[in-house]
Design an enzyme around this catalytic site. Structure first.
Site, PDB file in Angstrom:
ATOM      1  N   GLU A 111       7.319   8.349   7.698  1.00 59.33           N
ATOM      2  CA  GLU A 111       8.663   8.295   7.102  1.00 59.33           C
ATOM      3  C   GLU A 111       9.629   9.204   7.862  1.00 59.33           C
ATOM      4  O   GLU A 111      10.801   8.866   8.054  1.00 59.33           O
ATOM      5  CB  GLU A 111       8.576   8.666   5.609  1.00 59.33           C
ATOM      6  CG  GLU A 111       7.849   7.568   4.822  1.00 59.33           C
ATOM      7  CD  GLU A 111       7.558   7.947   3.380  1.00 59.33           C
ATOM      8  OE1 GLU A 111       6.946   9.007   3.160  1.00 59.33           O
ATOM      9  OE2 GLU A 111       7.935   7.182   2.479  1.00 59.33           O
ATOM     10  N   GLU A 131      -0.733   6.048   1.637  1.00 54.38           N
ATOM     11  CA  GLU A 131      -0.583   6.684   0.318  1.00 54.38           C
ATOM     12  C   GLU A 131      -1.385   5.992  -0.772  1.00 54.38           C
ATOM     13  O   GLU A 131      -1.888   6.643  -1.707  1.00 54.38           O
ATOM     14  CB  GLU A 131       0.899   6.715  -0.094  1.00 54.38           C
ATOM     15  CG  GLU A 131       1.778   7.671   0.698  1.00 54.38           C
ATOM     16  CD  GLU A 131       2.407   7.045   1.931  1.00 54.38           C
ATOM     17  OE1 GLU A 131       1.897   5.997   2.400  1.00 54.38           O
ATOM     18  OE2 GLU A 131       3.408   7.588   2.439  1.00 54.38           O
TER      19      GLU A 131
END
Ligand code: 3H9
Length: 709
Positions: A111, A131
């Site tokens: 990210e 994740e």
């Protein structure tokens, strides 16, 4: 004393002419701790304040770019700045920002990279959104920026699959702009920045990208397909549903609104018990990879491995070794047995070639590392030999006598026994310090768990060698003491007995399997028995018959099935029917009739069990025996029990393992259940002294994990 992590120590800013090189240096994996986030924020402020900076290069120190958020922080009070804000600030800079990625750019790491304006991936880079494997979802723009760049389908594949991409795949997808050879991110990154500056490359924000959103119909279809898939395959899981919702928001909402949606969904995941379970499993697996011996002793070098026995187990172990790139020498007692062993090994690779997952050349190259012989002398130069022959003490001792005779001094002699006394095997050779247990699970080339069984006389460096081998074979090692069944099979025997008791008391095996699947297991215990073959358990029961406590309840239903030759899938019927070689069983009225007859014979009036009652007993039995195993020092800590049951017995990972689960339910509740069940059967339901002690002290299993850390 390690230096305290401050923003300045974990994020270094250094000028290279008019380029600011921002290096994230937070060992071991550059996780995005609060100090790193502040350091990145400070770097942004430095750029904003200095018009002399023409461009920014983001790199990671050490082997990785950034492995993601600092997982240890979840569940604690959040410290500012939040990662989405840091990413937004990086992206908002008015001069080009380049991320040069070597090693892992995972989760929050990717990210951050997506907030840069240009991305370069070096050889060996690994980019992904894992994740979901922690019960989480991307929470710093991963679900919003990625679809704008590469579309909904690729985003969903990354975020729901959790598997990382290599540099070439990331380039092909459009996740990075360029790849470069080598691993020197700083040098390659600087060269790229110079090139961009020379070309007058503009600031290019992913949040403004539109390419990925262009095909609205395809994106919509991808979201719908993912939603259906998640409903079917991940119904138990919390975060995949939210990942789909977040990616849908990227299609339906403006960027800022989408970010708010993502944040809200992410925080729900952080607060979910599943996140706690998954994160416990993640750290527990890293703890079991260490042992007192790995801290104190150096492993012996292992380059050549021998395997004695070419049955299912021996061949599976040989494949695991070949897959790790090592040579393996197999020994069998005669040519026919050796040919069968070689055949088992070849079959695995033939199947891969047939499925297009391996080339014929790769198969040939792999099998070139395999050699077979009927002569133990072929093991003379092996550094480690794994015995995987018939489970009978006499047979094992005969093999070890041969190994003792031919193996070079210092060779590690391992046994794959599942229940025999390894102390006795070790005592039978002239070098007991070299003998260790390596308990693989079938199929050994697939199953992750490896119990490293530590007999009394073993040398610490032999144990350390076993742990190093586990790493080479990409197994999940757990240290276990010598006892019948070690950690895993010993606990299995007890919860399986609890299931048998419930069947005799009135629950059908199908109800139990359903309840256990409902808890999150892929299969129930009776399905597992049919898959493994009922004859295996039958043989164990017969072996134990002589030493069984005559007071202990013994349910004979499984014996009745075995006496009929109903061993499960391989015989076409067991607890279930498998007509025409079917892989999924159907309930069998004849089995139900046998169960009914056995209840009558035992004088039991059947009663009904709800799924909840079934799971209370099943878990209480598992947890109680897990506590005994820790109490007796067979497992080092409760987390070793968790990892064993997670990696070898299908326990749902989102629940963190039985001991973590027990903590989440409350140990006092579990103990109260056991005490209540003991009213009916005090022989089976004896509260573990460890459980009693923890409840008396108001302590948890996790307190023991932490005390051992
Ligand atoms: C996330 O990013 C959420 C965001 O989207 C949103 C935020 C708002 N944190 O595995 P190793 C430790 S979620 C803290 O043996 P390797 C690990 O415990 C995160 N610690 O090394 C171990 O410690 P110790 C998404 C971490 O070389 C040491 O590092 N990211 C973290 O075999 C070495 O680990 C992930 O899920 C962490 N994130 O493999 C990636 N990661 O030495 C998780 C590791 O005391 N990490 N540690 O036992 C990995 O997959 C592997 O660690 C990695 C390196 C491939 C990076």
């Amino acid at each position: 004393m390690p230096q305290e992590a401050t923003p300045a120590t974990v994020v270094a800013c250094q000028r290279e002419g008019d380029v600011l090189v921002v290096t994230i240096d937070n060992p071991p994996v550059n996780a995005l701790s609060a100090a790193v986030r502040r350091g990145l924020q400070d770097a942004v402020a430095q750029v904003a304040a200095d018009p002399g900076i023409a461009a920014v290069l983001l790199v990671g120190a050490g082997r990785n770019f950034i492995a993601g958020a600092d997982i240890r922080e979840f569940g604690q009070t959040p410290q500012p700045p939040a990662l989405p804000d840091v990413c937004f600030a990086i992206e908002s800079l008015d001069r080009p920002v380049v991320a040069a990625i070597a090693g892992a750019a995972l989760g929050g790491g990717l990210e951050v990279a997506l907030s840069a304006h240009y991305r370069l991936a070096l050889e060996g880079a690994s980019l992904g959104l894992p994740e979901v494997q922690l019960g989480l979802m991307p929470g710093a723009g991963g679900t919003q920026r990625t679809p704008r760049l590469v579309g909904a389908k690729a985003t969903l594949d990354l975020a729901l699959g959790g598997k990382p991409l290599d540099a070439a795949a990331a380039l092909a997808l459009g996740l990075v702009d360029r790849t470069a050879p080598g691993t020197d991110a700083r040098a390659a990154g600087l060269a790229y920045v110079r090139e961009l500056l020379a070309d007058g490359a503009p600031v290019r924000r992913t949040r403004d990208a539109t390419a990925g959103l262009a095909d609205a119909a395809a994106n919509r279809a991808a979201v719908d397909a993912a939603r259906a898939e998640v409903a079917k395959k991940s119904a138990h899981l919390f975060s995949p549903h939210r990942i789909v919702d977040a990616v849908q928001a990227a299609l339906d909402q403006a960027f800022d609104d989408g970010m708010r949606t993502e944040r809200a969904l992410f925080l729900q995941c952080v607060d979910s018990p599943q996140r706690a379970g998954f994160v416990h499993a993640f750290f527990a697996e890293r703890e079991t990879a260490k042992s007192p011996e790995t801290r104190d002793a150096r492993p012996r070098p292992v380059a050549r491995i021998g395997v004695v026995g070419g049955g299912t187990m021996g061949a599976g172990i040989a494949v695991a070794v070949l897959d790790a790139g090592l040579p393996v020498a197999m020994v069998e007692r005669d040519d026919a047995a050796l040919a069968r062993g070689r055949g088992h090994v070849e079959k695995v690779y033939d199947a891969l070639v047939a499925k297009g997952r391996m080339t014929a050349e790769a198969r040939a190259a792999t099998l070139a590392r395999f050699s077979g012989s009927t002569d133990y002398a072929s093991l003379a130069d092996a550094d480690l030999v794994i015995e995987a022959v018939f489970e009978e003490m006499g047979v094992k001792k005969a093999v070890f006598a041969e190994l003792d005779r031919v193996c070079k001094p210092g060779a590690v002699l391992a046994t794959n026994t599942s229940y025999l006394d390894i102390d006795e095997i070790a005592a039978s050779v002239g070098r007991p310090a070299d003998v260790v247990g390596l308990h693989f699970f079938s199929p050994a080339n697939v199953m992750k768990l490896l119990e490293i069984v530590v007999p009394k006389q073993v040398a610490p460096d032999v144990v350390a060698t076993a742990f190093a081998l586990a790493k080479t074979l990409r197994k999940v090692p757990v240290r276990a003491g010598v006892c019948d069944g070690f950690i895993g099979n010993r606990i299995l025997a007890v919860y399986r007995a609890a299931a048998d008791h419930m069947v005799e008391d009135g629950a059908s095996p199908y109800e139990i399997d359903r309840a256990v699947r409902g808890f999150g297991y892929p299969m129930g215990p009776f399905q597992v028995s049919d898959l493994a073959g009922g004859d295996i358990g039958w043989a164990t029961r017969k072996r134990k018959a002589a030493t069984r406590d005559p007071q202990a309840r013994y349910v004979q239903i499984a014996d009745r099935l075995c006496e009929r030759g109903w061993f499960g899938q391989k015989t076409g019927r067991g607890w279930y029917l498998y007509p025409d070689g079917a892989r999924t069983g159907t309930p069998d009225a004849e089995v139900e009739a046998i169960v009914a007859a056995e209840r009558q014979r035992a004088g039991v009036t059947p009663r009904r069990f709800t799924d909840e009652e079934i799971m209370r007993r099943y878990m209480a039995a598992m947890v109680n025996e897990g506590a005994n195993v820790v109490h007796q020092g067979i497992a080092l800590r409760p987390l070793d029990v968790d990892v064993t049951v997670l990696s070898g017995y299908g326990f749902p990972r989102f629940r963190g393992g039985p001991m973590h689960y027990a903590d989440s339910v409350g140990l006092a509740t579990v103990l109260a259940d056991i005490q209540a069940f003991a009213q009916e059967d005090p022989v089976f339901w004896k509260p573990s002294p460890l459980l009693v002690d923890l409840v008396a002290r108001g302590a948890t299993f996790d307190s023991l994990n932490r005390a051992a850390a």
